[in-house]
Write an enzyme that holds these catalytic residues in place. Structure first.
Site, mmCIF file in Angstrom:
data_model
loop_
_atom_site.group_PDB
_atom_site.id
_atom_site.type_symbol
_atom_site.label_atom_id
_atom_site.label_comp_id
_atom_site.label_asym_id
_atom_site.label_seq_id
_atom_site.Cartn_x
_atom_site.Cartn_y
_atom_site.Cartn_z
ATOM 1 N N GLU A 111 8.019 -10.048 -1.855
ATOM 2 C CA GLU A 111 8.438 -8.967 -2.751
ATOM 3 C C GLU A 111 7.910 -7.632 -2.268
ATOM 4 O OE1 GLU A 111 6.531 -11.369 -5.777
ATOM 5 O OE2 GLU A 111 5.348 -9.617 -6.362
ATOM 6 N N LYS A 113 5.872 -4.252 -2.008
ATOM 7 C CA LYS A 113 4.538 -3.792 -2.408
ATOM 8 C C LYS A 113 4.698 -2.358 -2.879
ATOM 9 C CE LYS A 113 -0.255 -3.675 -0.871
ATOM 10 N NZ LYS A 113 -0.606 -2.382 -1.422
ATOM 11 N N ASP A 115 3.772 1.239 -4.255
ATOM 12 C CA ASP A 115 2.632 2.095 -3.945
ATOM 13 C C ASP A 115 2.332 3.038 -5.120
ATOM 14 O OD1 ASP A 115 0.600 3.257 -2.586
ATOM 15 O OD2 ASP A 115 1.868 4.457 -1.256
ATOM 16 N N LYS A 312 1.594 -4.509 5.606
ATOM 17 C CA LYS A 312 1.732 -3.058 5.416
ATOM 18 C C LYS A 312 2.714 -2.473 6.425
ATOM 19 C CE LYS A 312 -1.546 -0.813 3.547
ATOM 20 N NZ LYS A 312 -1.814 -0.120 2.297
ATOM 21 N N CYS A 426 -15.537 30.165 11.661
ATOM 22 C CA CYS A 426 -15.766 31.587 11.879
ATOM 23 C C CYS A 426 -16.981 32.002 11.049
ATOM 24 C CB CYS A 426 -14.523 32.362 11.446
ATOM 25 S SG CYS A 426 -14.849 34.119 11.269
ATOM 26 N N CYS A 432 -14.132 38.300 7.011
ATOM 27 C CA CYS A 432 -12.912 37.638 7.502
ATOM 28 C C CYS A 432 -11.951 37.391 6.335
ATOM 29 C CB CYS A 432 -13.316 36.346 8.202
ATOM 30 S SG CYS A 432 -11.942 35.444 8.900
HETATM 31 S S1 IVH Z 1 0.047 -9.109 -6.595
HETATM 32 C C1 IVH Z 1 -3.976 -11.274 -6.911
HETATM 33 N N1 IVH Z 1 2.335 -7.922 -6.087
HETATM 34 O O1 IVH Z 1 -1.240 -4.057 -4.218
HETATM 35 C C2 IVH Z 1 -2.742 -10.575 -6.503
HETATM 36 N N2 IVH Z 1 0.352 -6.616 -5.965
HETATM 37 O O2 IVH Z 1 -3.973 -4.848 -2.629
HETATM 38 C C3 IVH Z 1 -2.447 -9.443 -7.373
HETATM 39 N N3 IVH Z 1 0.749 -4.246 -5.447
HETATM 40 O O3 IVH Z 1 -3.902 -4.005 -6.418
HETATM 41 C C4 IVH Z 1 -1.547 -8.452 -6.804
HETATM 42 N N4 IVH Z 1 2.940 -4.370 -5.331
HETATM 43 O O4 IVH Z 1 -1.847 -2.746 -7.119
HETATM 44 C C5 IVH Z 1 0.993 -7.769 -6.169
HETATM 45 N N5 IVH Z 1 4.426 -6.992 -5.720
HETATM 46 C C6 IVH Z 1 3.107 -6.855 -5.812
HETATM 47 C C7 IVH Z 1 2.470 -5.610 -5.597
HETATM 48 C C8 IVH Z 1 1.079 -5.532 -5.681
HETATM 49 C C9 IVH Z 1 1.878 -3.565 -5.249
HETATM 50 C C10 IVH Z 1 -0.601 -3.633 -5.377
HETATM 51 C C11 IVH Z 1 -1.504 -3.969 -6.507
HETATM 52 C C12 IVH Z 1 -2.757 -4.546 -5.889
HETATM 53 C C13 IVH Z 1 -2.600 -4.178 -4.459
HETATM 54 C C14 IVH Z 1 -3.144 -5.291 -3.581
#
Ligand code: IVH
Length: 659
Positions: A111, A113, A115, A312, A426, A432
């Site tokens: 899924e 991630k 931000d 990432k 500087c 300045c």
């Molecule tokens: S699952 C124990 N799913 O990424 C697992 N996290 O470093 C819980 N995040 O702190 C996280 N999209 O803020 C999960 N589809 C997603 C996510 C997600 C963003 C963030 C979340 C978490 C960080 C993980």
């Protein structure tokens, strides 16, 4: 149906229309009809104040009477994920999972991630009860009032759907969509306010606002991605998320079950390109073992689950031609090299300037005019040059390598190297131009003297007209009424902020606070020796030397004398001293765990400094346990049993911070 029943009915209908609109993107009534129903409900609610409900759709507008956020322990800690950056690392994860499951087959859920910032939502009987930020993972801030204003977060769930647990927690990400982010920054630019560097910072700044009306106006969004409940029917994460969607949550439509590593990698490469057309920022892909039973087998490490990992994305890069390098002088005189480039499209905006950071980085990039260079947008708003575009090899027309200037590009002074910052600055701070402007802008800024009405443009005018040369002159300008009043008000700003406002190199808000509290007034601070400065917790060599330098300059002392005559505060007040000594009076503390902001010894000293007592072990007489990470479970249990309040690091610091 009587009016009371009608209120309940209207609420339910509005919740459903809200869900249709924000989550399903399939409204069944017009905006106008929605507004009319909402107005009708508002009117009825005003007639039945006893039927007030914080989860009513009318409460989405927020209110400006917010207080501080309470710090609340998470039921289960909010962990993070370990990161991977390439195919090999993803494959290693895949193999690790396979080995740990003894070679049994498994499915992965991939899924987006998102931000933004993570949020934990608690529901009881279908209603939103509490929303906590991640905080330090163990304690979070209760931001429920703000979260209620986010339209895609349901206040009431579709309770007619089977399988809805009475109590559960669901976690997700709060985001500011690109469109809201751009609108917000445009408004801020027009008002001369600082811009947010990225949607994540904007979302986080917004969610921490004390005024939920502001939150309501900023167009935040949320996606939910993790259901925590012992009594959900499904055995898979994916199935759970589909269930959560049917209850009313916005769940990403872009999740996919992958049966092989190849399918997973296809998903990743697809979104690496296609994420650019999403309405919100994403910075990778999260990969989760789908079966909850298998997740339990895999378990967790102290920091993150073994059943999930993040991949990432690489920041987006663009190739363009370097035309010129200019040098910019900041408020403290630090000179920053800036690349002027042929315009190029990068993550949706045209870029024609990029930072080259400092002399060392400029040197290592080995740049020539006409070089093809790669620019990248990291988490910051200003893009950076990350290297030469190797595809173009060496370009003949480029003559000599670009070096750092020796003299200030504005006033011509010979630059001085500052080891602390790996930069040149500087030294002509008194004369300045950009330094004069910068210091004045800093002085009036919100976190310093907060003279909001006197902005950068007015300052530039005053300086150009010769009316103002340094910060003390501001108080002699015949301003019009409103500005004069706001300057007058600044005379009440406490000493620690006045100290910050002086703009002493390296003395930020925290150092200013620390110094103000230790030295109590400007005379003590001006005459402080290097040794006594260094004895202060949190003050190291760089800050200490900078303070000594600042006060050794006659003009600086003169400015302080002028400001003192004007009536600015140069000492902490008796009230502040009183509170300082008394805040922890008579309270006993047990310290346990590992801390992020200060060492254990520093905390012990702080406790004593503020009138508290350190004790070794928990007893019924203990007032507080100051708990860091990895606090021992037996201590935790004992404190709980005796009903002793456990303070997080942030809560403790809050407790001793004098307002
Ligand atoms: S699952 C124990 N799913 O990424 C697992 N996290 O470093 C819980 N995040 O702190 C996280 N999209 O803020 C999960 N589809 C997603 C996510 C997600 C963003 C963030 C979340 C978490 C960080 C993980």
């Amino acid at each position: 149906m009587n009016e009371r029943e009608y209120i309940l009915k209207l609420r339910e209908q509005l919740h459903r229309h809200n869900y249709n609109y924000y989550v399903l993107s399939a409204p069944t009534i017009s905006d106008k009809q929605f507004d009319e129903m909402l107005k009708e409900l508002q009117l009825l609610e005003s007639r039945y104040p006893d039927m007030f409900d914080p989860n009513s759709p009318t409460q989405r507008v927020g209110s400006d009477i917010g207080g501080d956020f309470q710090s609340v322990p998470h039921k289960r800690p909010m962990l993070s994920l370990s990161n991977t950056y390439n195919f090999e690392e993803v494959r290693d994860f895949y193999n690790r999972v396979s080995d740990a499951l003894g070679g049994k087959s498994f499915q992965l859920c991939a899924e987006l991630k998102y931000d933004g910032l993570s949020i934990s939502l608690h529901y009881h009987n279908g209603y939103l009860k509490q929303a906590l930020t991640r905080g330090d993972g163990v304690f979070g801030d209760d931001v429920t009032v703000n979260v209620r204003t986010i339209r895609s977060i349901p206040l009431m769930l579709n309770t007619d759907i089977a399988g809805l647990p009475e109590d559960f927690e669901i976690r997700g990400e709060i985001l500011m969509p690109w469109s809201s982010f751009e609108r917000l920054n445009k408004e801020r630019a027009e008002q001369g306010e600082d811009l947010f560097a990225n949607p994540r910072n904007a979302a986080s700044g917004t969610l921490k606002s004390k005024d939920s009306k502001i939150v309501a106006s900023r167009g935040l969004d949320a996606y939910l991605y993790y259901l925590l409940s012992d009594n959900v029917s499904g055995d898979g994460h994916f199935e759970n998320m589909q269930l959560a969607r049917s209850w009313g949550f916005q769940v990403s439509p872009d999740m996919r079950i992958c049966n092989t590593l190849e399918e997973l990698w296809n998903f990743i490469t697809f979104w690496d390109v296609n994420r650019k057309s999403l309405p919100v920022a994403t910075d990778g892909i999260v990969i989760k073992v789908n079966s909850l039973a298998q997740q339990r087998v895999l378990g967790m490490t102290a920091k993150s689950p073994r059943w999930a990992i993040a991949y990432k994305f690489q920041a987006e890069q663009a190739s363009t031609i370097l035309r010129e390098v200019t040098f910019q002088v900041g408020r403290t005189g630090v000179v920053t090299p800036v690349a002027n480039l042929d315009s190029v499209l990068l993550s949706g905006t045209m870029v024609h300037r990029a930072t080259l950071h400092n002399a060392d980085i400029l040197e290592s990039l080995d740049l020539h005019i006409g070089d093809h260079v790669l620019v990248e947008k990291g988490g910051e708003i200003i893009p950076k040059v990350v290297g030469k575009d190797k595809d173009f090899g060496h370009v003949e027309l480029a003559e000599h390598k670009i070096g750092f200037v020796k003299r200030c590009p504005v006033c011509g002074s010979l630059l001085v190297r500052s080891n602390a910052e790996a930069s040149f600055y500087c030294p002509n701070d008194a004369e300045c131009y950009p330094q004069i402007l910068g210091r004045l802008e800093h002085f009036v800024s919100r976190k310093a003297m907060n003279v909001g009405l006197v902005g950068p443009e007015i300052i530039a005018q005053l300086v150009n007209q010769g009316l103002v040369h340094d910060i003390s002159d501001l108080y002699n300008v015949p301003f019009e009424k409103k500005m004069a009043e706001s300057l007058l008000k600044s005379k009440e700003v406490p000493f620690e902020r006045v100290l910050f406002a002086l703009g002493i190199r390296f003395v930020g808000e925290i150092a200013a606070k620390t110094l103000a509290r230790k030295f109590k007034n400007i005379d003590n601070l001006m005459s402080a020796s290097l040794e006594s400065l260094l004895e202060t917790d949190g003050i190291g060599n760089v800050i200490a030397e900078s303070v000594i330098n600042f006060f050794s300059v006659d003009t600086n002392r003169l400015i302080i004398e002028k400001l003192r005559l004007v009536g600015l505060r140069f000492a902490i007040s008796d009230a502040e001293i009183g509170v300082l000594q008394d805040v922890l009076n008579g309270q006993s503390f047990v310290i346990s765990g590992v801390f992020a902001h200060h060492s254990r010894d520093e905390y012990k000293r702080m406790i004593e400094q503020y009138g508290g007592k350190n004790v070794g072990s928990i007893s019924s007489k203990t007032s507080f346990v100051l708990a860091g990470d990895n606090m021992g479970p037996s201590k935790y249990e004992k404190a709980n049993k005796l009903g002793i309040k456990i303070l997080s690091e942030d809560e403790f610091l809050e407790m001793i911070s004098v307002r």
